[in-house]
Design a protein around this motif. Structure first.
Motif, PDB file in Angstrom:
ATOM      1  N   VAL A  96     -29.507 -18.637  51.251  1.00 36.82           N
ATOM      2  CA  VAL A  96     -28.783 -18.187  50.053  1.00 36.82           C
ATOM      3  C   VAL A  96     -29.739 -17.479  49.102  1.00 36.82           C
ATOM      4  CG1 VAL A  96     -27.439 -18.890  48.034  1.00 36.82           C
ATOM      5  CG2 VAL A  96     -27.000 -19.964  50.260  1.00 36.82           C
TER       6      VAL A  96
ATOM      7  N   ASP B  93     -30.905 -14.258  50.765  1.00 33.69           N
ATOM      8  CA  ASP B  93     -29.940 -13.160  50.677  1.00 33.69           C
ATOM      9  C   ASP B  93     -29.940 -12.548  49.279  1.00 33.69           C
ATOM     10  OD1 ASP B  93     -29.248 -13.533  53.296  1.00 33.69           O
ATOM     11  OD2 ASP B  93     -27.412 -14.660  52.866  1.00 33.69           O
ATOM     12  N   ASN B  94     -30.092 -13.383  48.265  1.00 36.39           N
ATOM     13  CA  ASN B  94     -30.166 -12.843  46.900  1.00 36.39           C
ATOM     14  C   ASN B  94     -31.442 -12.033  46.701  1.00 36.39           C
ATOM     15  OD1 ASN B  94     -27.706 -13.829  46.080  1.00 36.39           O
ATOM     16  ND2 ASN B  94     -28.535 -15.653  45.084  1.00 36.39           N
TER      17      ASN B  94
ATOM     18  N   TRP C 201     -21.973  -7.515  47.444  1.00 40.40           N
ATOM     19  CA  TRP C 201     -20.965  -8.318  48.141  1.00 40.40           C
ATOM     20  C   TRP C 201     -21.445  -9.753  48.320  1.00 40.40           C
ATOM     21  CZ3 TRP C 201     -16.258  -6.184  48.799  1.00 40.40           C
ATOM     22  CH2 TRP C 201     -16.170  -4.785  48.723  1.00 40.40           C
ATOM     23  N   PRO C 202     -21.825 -10.425  47.225  1.00 39.94           N
ATOM     24  CA  PRO C 202     -22.378 -11.783  47.348  1.00 39.94           C
ATOM     25  C   PRO C 202     -21.301 -12.804  47.703  1.00 39.94           C
ATOM     26  CG  PRO C 202     -22.070 -11.241  45.035  1.00 39.94           C
ATOM     27  CD  PRO C 202     -21.762  -9.983  45.822  1.00 39.94           C
ATOM     28  N   SER C 203     -21.717 -13.840  48.396  1.00 35.03           N
ATOM     29  CA  SER C 203     -20.830 -14.967  48.648  1.00 35.03           C
ATOM     30  C   SER C 203     -20.709 -15.795  47.373  1.00 35.03           C
ATOM     31  CB  SER C 203     -21.394 -15.835  49.770  1.00 35.03           C
ATOM     32  OG  SER C 203     -22.595 -16.462  49.341  1.00 35.03           O
ATOM     33  N   GLU C 204     -19.779 -16.713  47.390  1.00 34.43           N
ATOM     34  CA  GLU C 204     -19.628 -17.587  46.212  1.00 34.43           C
ATOM     35  C   GLU C 204     -20.902 -18.380  45.960  1.00 34.43           C
ATOM     36  OE1 GLU C 204     -16.687 -21.172  44.564  1.00 34.43           O
ATOM     37  OE2 GLU C 204     -16.160 -20.029  46.363  1.00 34.43           O
ATOM     38  N   LYS C 205     -21.535 -18.860  47.032  1.00 33.19           N
ATOM     39  CA  LYS C 205     -22.786 -19.602  46.874  1.00 33.19           C
ATOM     40  C   LYS C 205     -23.863 -18.726  46.251  1.00 33.19           C
ATOM     41  CE  LYS C 205     -22.214 -22.969  50.616  1.00 33.19           C
ATOM     42  NZ  LYS C 205     -22.758 -23.471  51.901  1.00 33.19           N
ATOM     43  N   GLN C 206     -23.933 -17.459  46.680  1.00 41.44           N
ATOM     44  CA  GLN C 206     -24.925 -16.549  46.102  1.00 41.44           C
ATOM     45  C   GLN C 206     -24.675 -16.332  44.614  1.00 41.44           C
ATOM     46  OE1 GLN C 206     -24.588 -13.586  49.663  1.00 41.44           O
ATOM     47  NE2 GLN C 206     -26.320 -12.914  48.407  1.00 41.44           N
ATOM     48  N   ARG C 207     -23.412 -16.107  44.258  1.00 41.55           N
ATOM     49  CA  ARG C 207     -23.080 -15.880  42.845  1.00 41.55           C
ATOM     50  C   ARG C 207     -23.428 -17.095  41.989  1.00 41.55           C
ATOM     51  NH1 ARG C 207     -18.374 -13.600  45.172  1.00 41.55           N
ATOM     52  NH2 ARG C 207     -17.194 -15.500  44.656  1.00 41.55           N
TER      53      ARG C 207
END
Length: 210
Positions: free
Chosen positions: A139, A142-143, A180-186
């Protein structure tokens, strides 16, 4: 800008194009920015981003009545020259319009080991991404990758050299619209930024409330 294979060095009887980093007409910082934008446009895989950089370069040079093209010989060369030399309809340099060849600036785009060049900077940032991913998981990794994409496409600088305003632009605009982040990334983006800067042992630029 229309590219051409014609060399300005072969266009007339004058010598010296590109001997100096800028002419009296074109300040050195403008030349540097035009080169930076050109390198980003050539290296980014996103054609929309590349076109945006070319348009930004054109707008910058237009203020000085200059234009740019990339001459693709054995090695690519960025050529900055007065607009009056260029025939827009034919897309070529009109040699009969060249009054003083030294007004042009030629900047090699290949064969350089300059540590500030785009590829070296991107490799540096991707190394940071790998270290963050290894230490903190996917996570945060990816960020970090999204931040490296932003830095490479927009500023061509090392992650640790970003200003607070540039980091705020990433968090509030680019990350939301383009990553296009996932909820976990956000949910952990600010924590990820802290971990990214801890990885390079640098303080986090103040980016909140901007």
């Amino acid at each position: 800008m229309t590219d051409s294979n014609e060399s300005l060095a072969d266009a007339g009887g004058a010598d010296g194009a590109g001997d100096e980093p800028a002419t009296a007409e074109l300040p050195a910082d403008v030349v540097d920015e035009a080169e930076r934008l050109t390198r980003i446009a050539r290296e980014t895989p996103d054609e929309n981003e590349a076109q945006a950089r070319r348009e930004w370069r054109a707008s910058l040079l237009e203020n000085y009545e200059f234009t740019a093209r990339v001459r693709e010989d054995d090695d690519a060369v960025l050529v900055l020259h007065p607009e009056e030399w260029h025939d827009a309809e034919e897309g070529v340099i009109r040699t009969d319009r060249i009054d003083d060849l030294s007004r042009a600036i030629e900047i090699p785009l290949e064969g350089t080991d300059d540590p500030d060049d785009w590829e070296a900077i991107d490799a540096h940032n991707r190394d940071i991404v790998a270290r963050v991913r290894d230490r903190h998981g996917d996570v945060d990794g990816d960020n970090a990758a999204a931040l490296a994409d932003f830095v490479g496409n927009h500023y061509a600088k090392r992650i640790e050299d970003l200003t607070g305003a540039e980091l705020a632009e990433f968090v509030t605009d680019y990350f939301v619209r383009n990553a296009w982040p996932s909820e976990k990334q956000r949910d952990v983006i600010e924590e990820s930024i802290t971990r990214i800067y801890e990885t390079v042992d640098e303080p986090v630029p103040e980016f909140r409330d901007r």
